[in-house]
Write an enzyme that holds these catalytic residues in place. Structure first.
Site, PDB file in Angstrom:
ATOM      1  N   TRP A 190      62.950  47.693  18.295  1.00 50.31           N
ATOM      2  CA  TRP A 190      64.349  47.394  18.005  1.00 50.31           C
ATOM      3  C   TRP A 190      64.597  45.930  17.667  1.00 50.31           C
ATOM      4  CZ3 TRP A 190      67.754  44.169  20.726  1.00 50.31           C
ATOM      5  CH2 TRP A 190      67.292  43.664  21.954  1.00 50.31           C
ATOM      6  N   ARG A 248      78.055  53.243  28.776  1.00 48.66           N
ATOM      7  CA  ARG A 248      79.129  52.240  28.729  1.00 48.66           C
ATOM      8  C   ARG A 248      80.493  52.925  28.648  1.00 48.66           C
ATOM      9  NH1 ARG A 248      74.530  49.826  26.591  1.00 48.66           N
ATOM     10  NH2 ARG A 248      73.954  48.118  27.990  1.00 48.66           N
ATOM     11  N   TRP A 264      75.194  52.008  20.402  1.00 46.26           N
ATOM     12  CA  TRP A 264      75.538  51.475  21.722  1.00 46.26           C
ATOM     13  C   TRP A 264      77.052  51.411  21.816  1.00 46.26           C
ATOM     14  CZ3 TRP A 264      71.393  51.428  24.648  1.00 46.26           C
ATOM     15  CH2 TRP A 264      70.140  51.264  24.059  1.00 46.26           C
ATOM     16  N   ASP A 295      76.425  49.961  16.210  1.00 48.46           N
ATOM     17  CA  ASP A 295      77.531  49.336  16.926  1.00 48.46           C
ATOM     18  C   ASP A 295      77.918  47.990  16.327  1.00 48.46           C
ATOM     19  OD1 ASP A 295      74.943  48.584  17.898  1.00 48.46           O
ATOM     20  OD2 ASP A 295      75.896  47.492  19.537  1.00 48.46           O
ATOM     21  N   ASP A 301      63.740  47.607  28.292  1.00 46.03           N
ATOM     22  CA  ASP A 301      64.264  46.464  27.545  1.00 46.03           C
ATOM     23  C   ASP A 301      65.079  45.538  28.442  1.00 46.03           C
ATOM     24  OD1 ASP A 301      66.152  48.659  27.719  1.00 46.03           O
ATOM     25  OD2 ASP A 301      67.476  47.460  26.446  1.00 46.03           O
ATOM     26  N   GLU A 302      65.131  44.290  28.042  1.00 45.30           N
ATOM     27  CA  GLU A 302      66.048  43.285  28.593  1.00 45.30           C
ATOM     28  C   GLU A 302      66.042  43.225  30.121  1.00 45.30           C
ATOM     29  OE1 GLU A 302      69.349  43.166  25.004  1.00 45.30           O
ATOM     30  OE2 GLU A 302      69.683  44.536  26.675  1.00 45.30           O
ATOM     31  N   GLU A 339      79.303  49.664  24.135  1.00 49.99           N
ATOM     32  CA  GLU A 339      80.107  48.677  24.841  1.00 49.99           C
ATOM     33  C   GLU A 339      81.488  48.542  24.210  1.00 49.99           C
ATOM     34  OE1 GLU A 339      75.838  47.062  25.401  1.00 49.99           O
ATOM     35  OE2 GLU A 339      76.959  48.244  23.935  1.00 49.99           O
TER      36      GLU A 339
END
Length: 615
Positions: A401, A160, A472, A428, A329-330, A474
């Site tokens: 997670w 990111r 993370w 984060d 993931d996701e 972002e």
């Protein structure tokens, strides 16, 4: 006896309170620490005595104890002696450290143990502050120590926002000081591909750069036509080799993560045929494209697996550790439902759901990982779709997670697990009162991290390899802010993963944390002071009043507040258990006091913000 020794250690009232303390503030807390009388003085005559001919160990010792002259005397006095030798009851990462008036002796059975003993010794040794003052005496003591878990990790997301090689080394240095031994390197995601793959040059030529943006992650604008994708960067393979070696010298194994099948937009931008829709896209600046554009690898195309094989061939050659993390993931599967290639693959393999199709993908990737001599790690979504048709390989490790549930299920199936639930381990998240914190989402306070227990009661403890904290990025655009988010929560996780569970003591831990704040000040490392701030929560009961609740993580704290827009001090209203906002009040202001002095920041919330928190 061990319990008594530790209780005596905790009982020292002035420990970690000032530079003159007689008991050192060690993080993570050692397995046993026995205080003894006297101290050892560091002087210009102090010598370093290394009792091993192994060149790599000698270099490692000298690197961790710089400035000390070597001596070859058989039994030197007033020396720091380091030796490689068996220690009863101590494993590969353990050590024995004795400090007396006549010298210091560090013994460990293996190089890793010597390294961790040296980190303890470094926390005992003088710190030069910005004013030039030094702490020149080490209290006499005996420590015998080894870790509770073999996996003690921190993850850094460099997709990111790109963090250069110098910062990655600095991050590794900080990890090593607190006995972390796994650096999970999140190298690829939607917003950037950060590792050079020579057989697929467009991954970094195109996928490593996006248009520059600043602001709140959810508010960042999408790329505009014609904008220059100038923001980003990547690590060359020589950079990777250099960092891998740097970490190995600090007893840290690097686990690379190449996220798939989701979170793959940067790769798809470089090679559009990897996605089901095959459309040309741009590297995104945010996450607004999710479910609108296809960022997921096509699980039914042979070219996808050829791509994965090329990538993992080069990744495996660069990272000598046993693991490759493949994410999992996701992954949004909506584009798979209309993919013409997927229909026959699902029919041939008896796959009924998109979750089973992802499990099929992970199984094929696992075979590729295994062919490179590595073991697969994935986030807990890799368990989804696991069933009689497609079975996740028994050797795959699950990183849990979304709470502990995925890890518990994996352990019940006999699979190894790394626990990293977001409620305790996501670095984060907000770590204090959001109104005075940099913008992010959700909450993970320092005390939340310290309460983390990696081993649930319902599973076999030996299947829990350990845990890690995850940063993370972002909302983390700079190295200084990365440090702010990691520390002090990484102090807490270091102790959870190293020290015996029964030794945890929150007030005593906070004494040590504050001592390490002073060390970080001297070393120029950024950290968050959020633990000093009160946190405000709001409810509206049936009668319609606005009820405000205050809390604080530290003991011995008094909270004073005003509702008339004046500045609070220790003559203002003292919070007891509830504030009913009076009619016409426009602001709530809160200040914390400890030991008669204000600590933390003034919290100033308008009535509109209180109302928003009710919603």
């Amino acid at each position: 006896m061990k319990k008594l020794v530790y209780l005596l250690w905790l009982a020292a009232p002035a420990w970690a309170q000032s530079p003159s303390t007689t008991i050192p503030a060690l993080i993570p807390a050692p397995q046993t620490l026995e205080p003894r009388s006297g101290s050892f003085a560091i002087t210009n005559q102090t010598r370093l005595h290394i009792l091993t001919p192994v060149a790599s160990i000698r270099r490692m010792v000298r690197a961790n104890l710089p400035g000390l002259k070597l001596t070859d005397q058989p039994r030197p006095l007033k020396a720091i002696t380091v030796r490689l030798a068996p220690v009863p009851g101590v494993g590969a990462e353990g050590y024995d450290l004795t400090v007396g008036a006549d010298g210091i002796l560090l013994t460990a059975p293996q190089e890793a143990g010597l390294f961790y003993g040296l980190q303890t010794l470094r926390q005992l040794l003088p710190v030069t502050t910005r004013s030039g003052s030094r702490l020149d005496r080490i209290p006499a003591l005996h420590i015998r120590d080894q870790p509770r878990f073999g996996w003690r990790g921190l993850m850094l997301d460099v997709s990111r926002h790109f963090f250069d090689k110098a910062f990655v080394k600095r991050f590794i240095d900080q990890m090593a000081q607190y006995k972390y031994n796994v650096f999970h390197w999140h190298l690829t995601d939607d917003q950037g591909w950060r590792i050079e793959i020579k057989s697929l040059p467009r991954l970094t030529q195109v996928g490593a750069f996006r248009v520059p943006r600043t602001g709140r992650w959810n508010d960042i604008e999408n790329p505009m036509p014609g904008e220059n994708p100038s923001y980003g960067g990547f690590y060359t393979q020589n950079d990777i080799r250099e960092i891998v070696q740097y970490a190995a010298e600090r007893q840290i194994t690097i686990v690379p993560e190449i996220d798939m099948p989701g979170h793959s937009m940067a790769a798809i931008v470089a090679y559009p045929n990897l996605a089901c829709d095959g459309k040309q896209k741009v590297v995104p600046t945010n996450g607004k494209f999710y479910k609108l554009e296809d960022n997921t690898l096509n699980p039914c195309s042979d070219s996808t697996y050829a791509f994965v094989d090329k990538v993992l061939t080069e990744v495996a050659a660069l990272f000598p550790g046993p693991y490759i993390h493949v994410g999992g993931d996701e992954a949004y599967k909506g584009f798979w439902t209309t993919c013409e290639l997927c229909k026959p693959v699902m029919a041939t393999n008896g796959l009924k759901t998109m979750e089973e199709l992802q499990s099929y993908f992970i199984r094929r990737v696992e075979r590729i990982v295994r062919s490179k001599g590595k073991k697969l790690i994935g986030w807990d979504e890799i368990l989804e779709g696991d069933g009689p048709t497609i079975r996740l390989a028994p050797g795959a490790t699950v990183m849990s997670w979304r709470g502990m549930r995925g890890g518990i299920e994996a352990a019940r199936q006999g699979r190894p697990v790394i626990m990293t639930p977001f409620q305790h381990c996501y670095l984060d998240l907000y770590q204090g009162e959001p109104s005075v914190e940099p913008s992010t989402y959700s909450m993970c306070r320092l005390s939340d991290s310290y309460r983390f227990e990696p081993v649930p009661d319902s599973v076999r403890a030996e299947l829990i390899l350990g845990g890690q904290g995850n940063l993370w990025t972002e909302s983390v655009p700079t190295p200084r802010h990365a440090e702010y988010m990691v520390w002090p929560r990484a102090f807490a996780l270091a102790e959870v993963l190293w020290s015996p569970k029964e030794r945890r003591n929150w007030p005593e831990f906070m004494n040590r944390v504050e001592a390490h704040f002073r060390r970080f000040d001297a070393l120029g490392i950024n950290y968050a002071r959020s633990v000093y701030n009160p946190i405000i929560t709001v409810k509206r009961p049936p009668l319609g009043f606005v009820e405000v609740f205050l809390n604080h993580e530290l003991p011995d704290v008094l909270l004073y507040y005003t509702t008339d827009s004046t500045q609070p001090d220790d003559r203002s209203l003292l919070y007891a258990n509830l504030i009913l906002m009076p009619k016409g009040a426009s602001r709530l202001k809160v200040m914390a006091y400890r030991y008669g002095k204000p600590i933390g920041m003034l919290i100033d919330l308008p009535i509109e913000e209180l109302a928003r928190r009710i919603r």
